[in-house]
Structures are given as structure tokens and as C-alpha cells.
Design a protein around this motif. Structure first.
Motif, PDB file in Angstrom:
ATOM      1  N   SER A  12       0.836  -1.192   0.000  1.00  0.00           N
ATOM      2  CA  SER A  12       0.000   0.000   0.000  1.00  0.00           C
ATOM      3  C   SER A  12       0.879   1.254   0.000  1.00  0.00           C
ATOM      4  CB  SER A  12      -0.899   0.010   1.240  1.00  0.00           C
ATOM      5  OG  SER A  12      -1.583   1.233   1.316  1.00  0.00           O
ATOM      6  N   ILE A  13       0.553   2.189  -0.912  1.00  0.00           N
ATOM      7  CA  ILE A  13       1.304   3.451  -0.938  1.00  0.00           C
ATOM      8  C   ILE A  13       0.512   4.570  -0.255  1.00  0.00           C
ATOM      9  CG2 ILE A  13       2.635   2.784  -2.993  1.00  0.00           C
ATOM     10  CD1 ILE A  13       0.877   4.816  -4.594  1.00  0.00           C
ATOM     11  N   GLY A  14      -0.689   4.244   0.228  1.00  0.00           N
ATOM     12  CA  GLY A  14      -1.480   5.225   0.964  1.00  0.00           C
ATOM     13  C   GLY A  14      -2.314   6.149   0.091  1.00  0.00           C
ATOM     14  N   ILE A  15      -2.432   5.818  -1.189  1.00  0.00           N
ATOM     15  CA  ILE A  15      -3.311   6.561  -2.097  1.00  0.00           C
ATOM     16  C   ILE A  15      -4.379   5.551  -2.530  1.00  0.00           C
ATOM     17  CG2 ILE A  15      -3.482   7.867  -4.262  1.00  0.00           C
ATOM     18  CD1 ILE A  15      -0.437   8.509  -3.896  1.00  0.00           C
ATOM     19  N   PRO A  16      -5.594   5.639  -1.945  1.00  0.00           N
ATOM     20  CA  PRO A  16      -6.580   4.564  -2.080  1.00  0.00           C
ATOM     21  C   PRO A  16      -6.856   4.063  -3.499  1.00  0.00           C
ATOM     22  CG  PRO A  16      -7.295   6.126  -0.423  1.00  0.00           C
ATOM     23  CD  PRO A  16      -6.065   6.718  -1.062  1.00  0.00           C
ATOM     24  N   LEU A  17      -7.065   4.959  -4.467  1.00  0.00           N
ATOM     25  CA  LEU A  17      -7.378   4.497  -5.813  1.00  0.00           C
ATOM     26  C   LEU A  17      -6.193   3.752  -6.431  1.00  0.00           C
ATOM     27  CD1 LEU A  17      -9.304   4.178  -8.137  1.00  0.00           C
ATOM     28  CD2 LEU A  17      -8.654   6.450  -8.943  1.00  0.00           C
ATOM     29  N   ILE A 126       5.769   4.394  -4.596  1.00  0.00           N
ATOM     30  CA  ILE A 126       5.728   4.909  -3.219  1.00  0.00           C
ATOM     31  C   ILE A 126       6.219   6.356  -3.161  1.00  0.00           C
ATOM     32  CG2 ILE A 126       8.027   4.052  -2.547  1.00  0.00           C
ATOM     33  CD1 ILE A 126       4.898   4.028  -0.289  1.00  0.00           C
ATOM     34  N   ARG A 127       7.033   6.734  -4.124  1.00  0.00           N
ATOM     35  CA  ARG A 127       7.595   8.101  -4.121  1.00  0.00           C
ATOM     36  C   ARG A 127       6.574   9.149  -4.549  1.00  0.00           C
ATOM     37  NH1 ARG A 127      13.497   7.482  -6.538  1.00  0.00           N
ATOM     38  NH2 ARG A 127      13.583   9.700  -6.014  1.00  0.00           N
ATOM     39  N   LEU A 128       5.416   8.710  -5.025  1.00  0.00           N
ATOM     40  CA  LEU A 128       4.337   9.641  -5.335  1.00  0.00           C
ATOM     41  C   LEU A 128       3.647  10.124  -4.053  1.00  0.00           C
ATOM     42  CD1 LEU A 128       2.436  11.088  -7.330  1.00  0.00           C
ATOM     43  CD2 LEU A 128       1.154   8.947  -7.525  1.00  0.00           C
ATOM     44  N   THR A 129       3.593   9.278  -3.048  1.00  0.00           N
ATOM     45  CA  THR A 129       2.850   9.578  -1.815  1.00  0.00           C
ATOM     46  C   THR A 129       3.212  10.928  -1.193  1.00  0.00           C
ATOM     47  OG1 THR A 129       2.622   7.213  -1.454  1.00  0.00           O
ATOM     48  CG2 THR A 129       2.138   8.636   0.426  1.00  0.00           C
ATOM     49  N   PRO A 130       4.504  11.224  -0.927  1.00  0.00           N
ATOM     50  CA  PRO A 130       4.799  12.524  -0.318  1.00  0.00           C
ATOM     51  C   PRO A 130       4.462  13.702  -1.237  1.00  0.00           C
ATOM     52  CG  PRO A 130       6.848  11.321  -0.793  1.00  0.00           C
ATOM     53  CD  PRO A 130       5.704  10.396  -1.074  1.00  0.00           C
TER      54      PRO A 130
END
Length: 134
Positions: A12-17, A126-130
Motif C-alpha cells: 500500500s502506498i497510501g493513495i486509495p485508488l 511509493i515516491r508519489l505519496t509525499p
């Protein structure tokens, strides 16, 4: 015979969609591998591949637009990685059309699509999350 899913919460990267899309893609690759193991008909393999191809194109397009919108520093690297994945997916499709060894094809799916995708999520996506959380 139902195999376990490759998806787990560490992906999970923490961006639901995007998490949902990643889970769907991984589930489809798991399903494709399972279909090969239980020796499903070529038509069923082609059906799974067709869905996978459509879904992955939609996902990559959406994810890339998110990276560009949020000025993610790995957007170009992500786009190149996606192109490589699509090329391998197309080659797998061709190998199934040409009735090549399903054992060899399954090894390639596992290593160059599924394992690669898991690694890609953990290292690039995962680097999109921040960038989104700013």
C-alpha cells in the motif's frame, strides 16, 4: 486449487485508488499464473491477458497523470518503467499465441511482470505519496 494472493498491506502506498488498482493488477497476474498451473485453455489465458492489458494501460495512464500533476521527481523514470512492462506483457501475449512452453511463459510472468511490479510499487510508486500529501 486457490493460490494465495501476492498482494499484502506492505504494498500500500497510501493513495486509495492507486492501491486498489495495484491490488487488481497483482490479483490478475496471480490469476494468470494460476490458470497456467492448472492448465486452463488458451482462450481463458487470452481473456485474462486481455483484461490485464486494458487495465494496466488505464492504470499506467492514470498514475502517470498523478505523477505529473503532483510534480513527482520520478515521473520520467516511472513512464520508462511502464513502457518496459507493457513490452514484456505484449511479448507474453505473443508467446501464448505461438503456443510456446507455458512453463517458460509462467516463469517470465512471475519474474518479469509480477515480481517486477511488486518491486516497482515499493521503489517508484511509493515516491508519489509525499508529493500528493504536500
Amino acid at each position: 486449487m486457490k493460490s494465495t494472493s501476492t498482494w499484502n498491506d506492505t504494498l500500500s502506498i497510501g493513495i486509495p485508488l492507486l492501491d486498489l488498482q495495484h491490488k487488481q493488477l497483482i490479483d490478475q497476474m496471480d490469476r494468470l499464473l494460476e490458470a497456467i498451473v492448472v492448465k486452463k485453455e488458451t482462450q481463458e489465458l487470452k481473456s485474462i491477458l486481455s483484461f490485464l492489458n486494458m487495465y494496466v494501460n488505464n492504470h499506467f495512464s492514470y498514475e502517470q497523470s498523478c505523477m505529473e500533476l503532483h510534480k513527482c521527481p520520478v515521473a520520467c523514470q516511472n513512464q520508462a518503467a511502464h513502457a518496459r512492462f507493457l513490452k514484456i506483457l505484449q511479448e507474453v501475449n505473443q508467446k501464448i499465441d505461438q503456443k510456446e512452453s507455458l512453463n517458460l511463459i509462467s516463469v517470465r510472468i512471475k519474474k518479469e511482470l509480477l515480481d517486477w511490479f511488486v518491486s516497482h510499487i515499493k521503489s517508484i510508486d511509493i515516491r508519489l505519496t509525499p508529493c500528493v500529501k504536500k
